[in-house]
Structures are given as structure tokens and as C-alpha cells.
Design a protein around this motif. Structure first.
Motif, PDB file in Angstrom:
ATOM      1  N   THR A   1      -5.435  17.679  -5.907  1.00  0.00           N
ATOM      2  CA  THR A   1      -5.596  18.521  -5.801  1.00  0.00           C
ATOM      3  C   THR A   1      -5.221  19.778  -5.052  1.00  0.00           C
ATOM      4  O   THR A   1      -5.367  19.588  -3.595  1.00  0.00           O
ATOM      5  CB  THR A   1      -7.246  18.137  -6.208  1.00  0.00           C
ATOM      6  N   PRO A   2      -4.228  20.906  -6.019  1.00  0.00           N
ATOM      7  CA  PRO A   2      -4.149  21.458  -4.901  1.00  0.00           C
ATOM      8  C   PRO A   2      -4.544  23.131  -4.203  1.00  0.00           C
ATOM      9  O   PRO A   2      -5.247  23.601  -4.678  1.00  0.00           O
ATOM     10  CB  PRO A   2      -2.709  21.880  -5.375  1.00  0.00           C
ATOM     11  N   ALA A   3      -4.269  23.395  -2.897  1.00  0.00           N
ATOM     12  CA  ALA A   3      -5.187  23.999  -1.967  1.00  0.00           C
ATOM     13  C   ALA A   3      -5.145  25.348  -2.740  1.00  0.00           C
ATOM     14  O   ALA A   3      -5.651  26.039  -2.157  1.00  0.00           O
ATOM     15  CB  ALA A   3      -5.178  23.408  -0.874  1.00  0.00           C
ATOM     16  N   SER A   4      -3.797  25.818  -2.493  1.00  0.00           N
ATOM     17  CA  SER A   4      -3.200  26.602  -2.622  1.00  0.00           C
ATOM     18  C   SER A   4      -2.281  26.881  -3.467  1.00  0.00           C
ATOM     19  O   SER A   4      -1.580  25.568  -4.293  1.00  0.00           O
ATOM     20  CB  SER A   4      -2.239  27.589  -1.327  1.00  0.00           C
ATOM     21  N   VAL A   5      -1.567  27.780  -4.491  1.00  0.00           N
ATOM     22  CA  VAL A   5      -0.740  28.255  -5.351  1.00  0.00           C
ATOM     23  C   VAL A   5       0.663  28.298  -4.958  1.00  0.00           C
ATOM     24  O   VAL A   5       0.987  28.759  -3.742  1.00  0.00           O
ATOM     25  CB  VAL A   5      -0.972  29.776  -5.022  1.00  0.00           C
ATOM     26  N   GLY A   6       1.858  27.781  -5.374  1.00  0.00           N
ATOM     27  CA  GLY A   6       2.536  27.347  -4.850  1.00  0.00           C
ATOM     28  C   GLY A   6       3.824  26.179  -5.751  1.00  0.00           C
ATOM     29  O   GLY A   6       2.751  25.447  -5.851  1.00  0.00           O
ATOM     30  N   VAL A   7       4.809  26.154  -4.808  1.00  0.00           N
ATOM     31  CA  VAL A   7       5.467  24.645  -5.548  1.00  0.00           C
ATOM     32  C   VAL A   7       5.388  23.794  -4.016  1.00  0.00           C
ATOM     33  O   VAL A   7       5.485  23.852  -2.687  1.00  0.00           O
ATOM     34  CB  VAL A   7       6.654  25.081  -5.832  1.00  0.00           C
ATOM     35  N   LYS A   8       4.271  21.994  -4.282  1.00  0.00           N
ATOM     36  CA  LYS A   8       4.321  21.785  -3.706  1.00  0.00           C
ATOM     37  C   LYS A   8       5.151  20.531  -3.998  1.00  0.00           C
ATOM     38  O   LYS A   8       6.150  20.346  -4.718  1.00  0.00           O
ATOM     39  CB  LYS A   8       3.223  20.533  -3.935  1.00  0.00           C
ATOM     40  N   THR A   9       5.409  19.514  -3.138  1.00  0.00           N
ATOM     41  CA  THR A   9       6.599  18.919  -2.921  1.00  0.00           C
ATOM     42  C   THR A   9       5.374  17.490  -2.288  1.00  0.00           C
ATOM     43  O   THR A   9       5.148  17.219  -1.452  1.00  0.00           O
ATOM     44  CB  THR A   9       7.272  18.454  -1.524  1.00  0.00           C
TER      45      THR A   9
ATOM     46  N   GLY B   1      -2.102  20.662   2.786  1.00  0.00           N
ATOM     47  CA  GLY B   1      -3.378  21.122   2.382  1.00  0.00           C
ATOM     48  C   GLY B   1      -4.966  20.327   1.120  1.00  0.00           C
ATOM     49  O   GLY B   1      -5.300  20.305   1.466  1.00  0.00           O
ATOM     50  N   GLY B   2      -3.370  19.797  -0.133  1.00  0.00           N
ATOM     51  CA  GLY B   2      -4.096  19.270  -1.134  1.00  0.00           C
ATOM     52  C   GLY B   2      -4.852  18.093  -0.963  1.00  0.00           C
ATOM     53  O   GLY B   2      -4.940  17.388   0.388  1.00  0.00           O
ATOM     54  N   THR B   3      -5.603  17.929  -1.702  1.00  0.00           N
ATOM     55  CA  THR B   3      -6.279  16.239  -1.923  1.00  0.00           C
ATOM     56  C   THR B   3      -5.566  15.160  -2.671  1.00  0.00           C
ATOM     57  O   THR B   3      -5.344  15.911  -3.881  1.00  0.00           O
ATOM     58  CB  THR B   3      -7.702  16.827  -2.334  1.00  0.00           C
ATOM     59  N   PHE B   4      -6.005  14.381  -2.325  1.00  0.00           N
ATOM     60  CA  PHE B   4      -5.447  12.965  -2.898  1.00  0.00           C
ATOM     61  C   PHE B   4      -6.656  12.044  -3.032  1.00  0.00           C
ATOM     62  O   PHE B   4      -7.747  12.307  -2.659  1.00  0.00           O
ATOM     63  CB  PHE B   4      -4.697  11.927  -3.122  1.00  0.00           C
ATOM     64  N   THR B   5      -6.672  11.674  -4.732  1.00  0.00           N
ATOM     65  CA  THR B   5      -8.283  10.433  -5.160  1.00  0.00           C
ATOM     66  C   THR B   5      -6.978   9.450  -5.778  1.00  0.00           C
ATOM     67  O   THR B   5      -6.578   9.959  -6.901  1.00  0.00           O
ATOM     68  CB  THR B   5      -8.748  11.496  -5.782  1.00  0.00           C
TER      69      THR B   5
ATOM     70  N   THR C   1       0.520  -1.090  -0.020  1.00  0.00           N
ATOM     71  CA  THR C   1      -0.275   0.161  -0.425  1.00  0.00           C
ATOM     72  C   THR C   1       0.485   1.358   0.051  1.00  0.00           C
ATOM     73  O   THR C   1       1.920   1.331   0.976  1.00  0.00           O
ATOM     74  CB  THR C   1      -1.000  -0.145   1.480  1.00  0.00           C
ATOM     75  N   VAL C   2       0.526   2.376  -0.916  1.00  0.00           N
ATOM     76  CA  VAL C   2       0.993   3.244  -0.720  1.00  0.00           C
ATOM     77  C   VAL C   2       1.053   4.525  -0.347  1.00  0.00           C
ATOM     78  O   VAL C   2      -0.676   4.278  -1.216  1.00  0.00           O
ATOM     79  CB  VAL C   2       1.922   3.476  -2.132  1.00  0.00           C
ATOM     80  N   THR C   3       1.051   5.623   0.479  1.00  0.00           N
ATOM     81  CA  THR C   3       0.112   6.261   0.571  1.00  0.00           C
ATOM     82  C   THR C   3       0.918   8.070  -0.119  1.00  0.00           C
ATOM     83  O   THR C   3       2.174   8.043   0.369  1.00  0.00           O
ATOM     84  CB  THR C   3       0.264   6.406   2.018  1.00  0.00           C
ATOM     85  N   PRO C   4       0.061   8.826  -0.855  1.00  0.00           N
ATOM     86  CA  PRO C   4       0.445  10.275  -1.110  1.00  0.00           C
ATOM     87  C   PRO C   4       0.881  10.955  -0.398  1.00  0.00           C
ATOM     88  O   PRO C   4      -0.127  10.831   0.284  1.00  0.00           O
ATOM     89  CB  PRO C   4       0.285  10.084  -2.869  1.00  0.00           C
ATOM     90  N   SER C   5       1.617  12.587  -0.367  1.00  0.00           N
ATOM     91  CA  SER C   5       2.369  13.112   0.681  1.00  0.00           C
ATOM     92  C   SER C   5       1.703  14.514   0.116  1.00  0.00           C
ATOM     93  O   SER C   5       3.094  14.533  -0.714  1.00  0.00           O
ATOM     94  CB  SER C   5       2.648  12.574   1.743  1.00  0.00           C
ATOM     95  N   ASP C   6       2.318  15.444   0.072  1.00  0.00           N
ATOM     96  CA  ASP C   6       2.094  17.072   0.142  1.00  0.00           C
ATOM     97  C   ASP C   6       2.701  17.637   1.179  1.00  0.00           C
ATOM     98  O   ASP C   6       2.620  18.730   1.300  1.00  0.00           O
ATOM     99  CB  ASP C   6       1.334  17.516  -0.800  1.00  0.00           C
ATOM    100  N   ALA C   7       3.043  17.023   2.061  1.00  0.00           N
ATOM    101  CA  ALA C   7       3.966  17.913   3.200  1.00  0.00           C
ATOM    102  C   ALA C   7       2.863  18.568   4.261  1.00  0.00           C
ATOM    103  O   ALA C   7       3.512  19.881   4.213  1.00  0.00           O
ATOM    104  CB  ALA C   7       5.260  18.202   2.899  1.00  0.00           C
ATOM    105  N   ALA C   8       1.711  18.270   3.305  1.00  0.00           N
ATOM    106  CA  ALA C   8       0.200  18.717   5.231  1.00  0.00           C
ATOM    107  C   ALA C   8       0.755  19.785   4.417  1.00  0.00           C
ATOM    108  O   ALA C   8      -0.026  21.241   5.144  1.00  0.00           O
ATOM    109  CB  ALA C   8       1.021  19.081   6.039  1.00  0.00           C
TER     110      ALA C   8
END
Length: 113
Positions: A86-94, A64-68, A55-62
Motif C-alpha cells: 500500500t503506497p503512502a504517496s504518489v510516485g514511482v516506488k522501488t 513510507g508504504g506498508t507491506f502486508t 524469511t523474505v522481507t519486502p522494502s520500498d526504500a523507506a
């Protein structure tokens, strides 16, 4: 008899070469998208054969985005899986992944929204 022994040995070598065990996960996907809109697919896999199901879990380092979906499963029968972000805010996400199979996690990706 010698010919038969050589034939069996060469088959065993071919089996070992074709079934190397996975040691790490892989991650590929888009590098940018629109805030509030689901990305195109990110793809998760492994660098070899998987035993059982991982099982693999994605993350955006908290960030605020959503993974589906929120987790995906890979196995020898289904060696890759996809998810969107789905990113919740503007900027670079990891975007990173973690797994429950003891594999080395793939290098994170940057995603700009």
C-alpha cells in the motif's frame, strides 16, 4: 550385474538434476496501483530447491508504504509466498526484497502510484 549398476547410476543422475539448490530469490508483481490502496499480490520464490525456511522481507526504500504481511517465508514445502503493498504517496516506488537464507536477492521492481 552391469545392467544393475547402470540402472543405479542413471537414477542418481536424475535425482541430482531434479533437486538443484536455490541460489537466488525471484520477485514478480504489479507495476502500478492507487495511493492508499493495497496492491494485487507480489509473489516471492526461489530459482531452485530451498533447504529449510527462508524469511523474505519486502522494502520500498523507506518510502513510507506498508507491506502486508511484513515478512513471508518460503521453503521446499511452500516454494512461493505473496504480499501486498500500500503506497503512502504518489510516485514511482522501488520494491525490493531481502532474505535471511544467503540467496542473491531478486531484481527490484518499479511500482507507480
Amino acid at each position: 550385474m552391469t545392467v544393475s549398476s547402470v540402472g543405479v547410476a542413471s537414477v542418481a543422475v536424475l535425482e541430482d538434476a531434479a533437486s538443484s539448490a536455490a541460489t537466488a530469490t525471484t520477485l514478480s508483481g504489479p507495476s502500478s496501483g492507487t495511493t492508499g490502496v493495497a496492491s494485487t499480490n507480489f509473489t516471492v520464490g526461489a530459482n531452485g530447491t530451498i533447504t529449510g525456511t527462508v524469511t523474505v522481507t519486502p522494502s520500498d526504500a523507506a518510502d513510507g508504504g506498508t507491506f502486508t504481511p511484513t515478512t513471508v517465508a518460503i521453503s521446499s514445502g511452500t516454494p512461493t509466498a505473496t504480499f501486498t503493498y500500500t503506497p503512502a504517496s504518489v510516485g514511482v516506488k522501488t520494491i525490493s526484497i531481502s532474505d535471511d537464507g544467503g540467496l542473491t536477492d531478486a531484481t527490484p521492481l518499479s511500482y507507480t502510484s
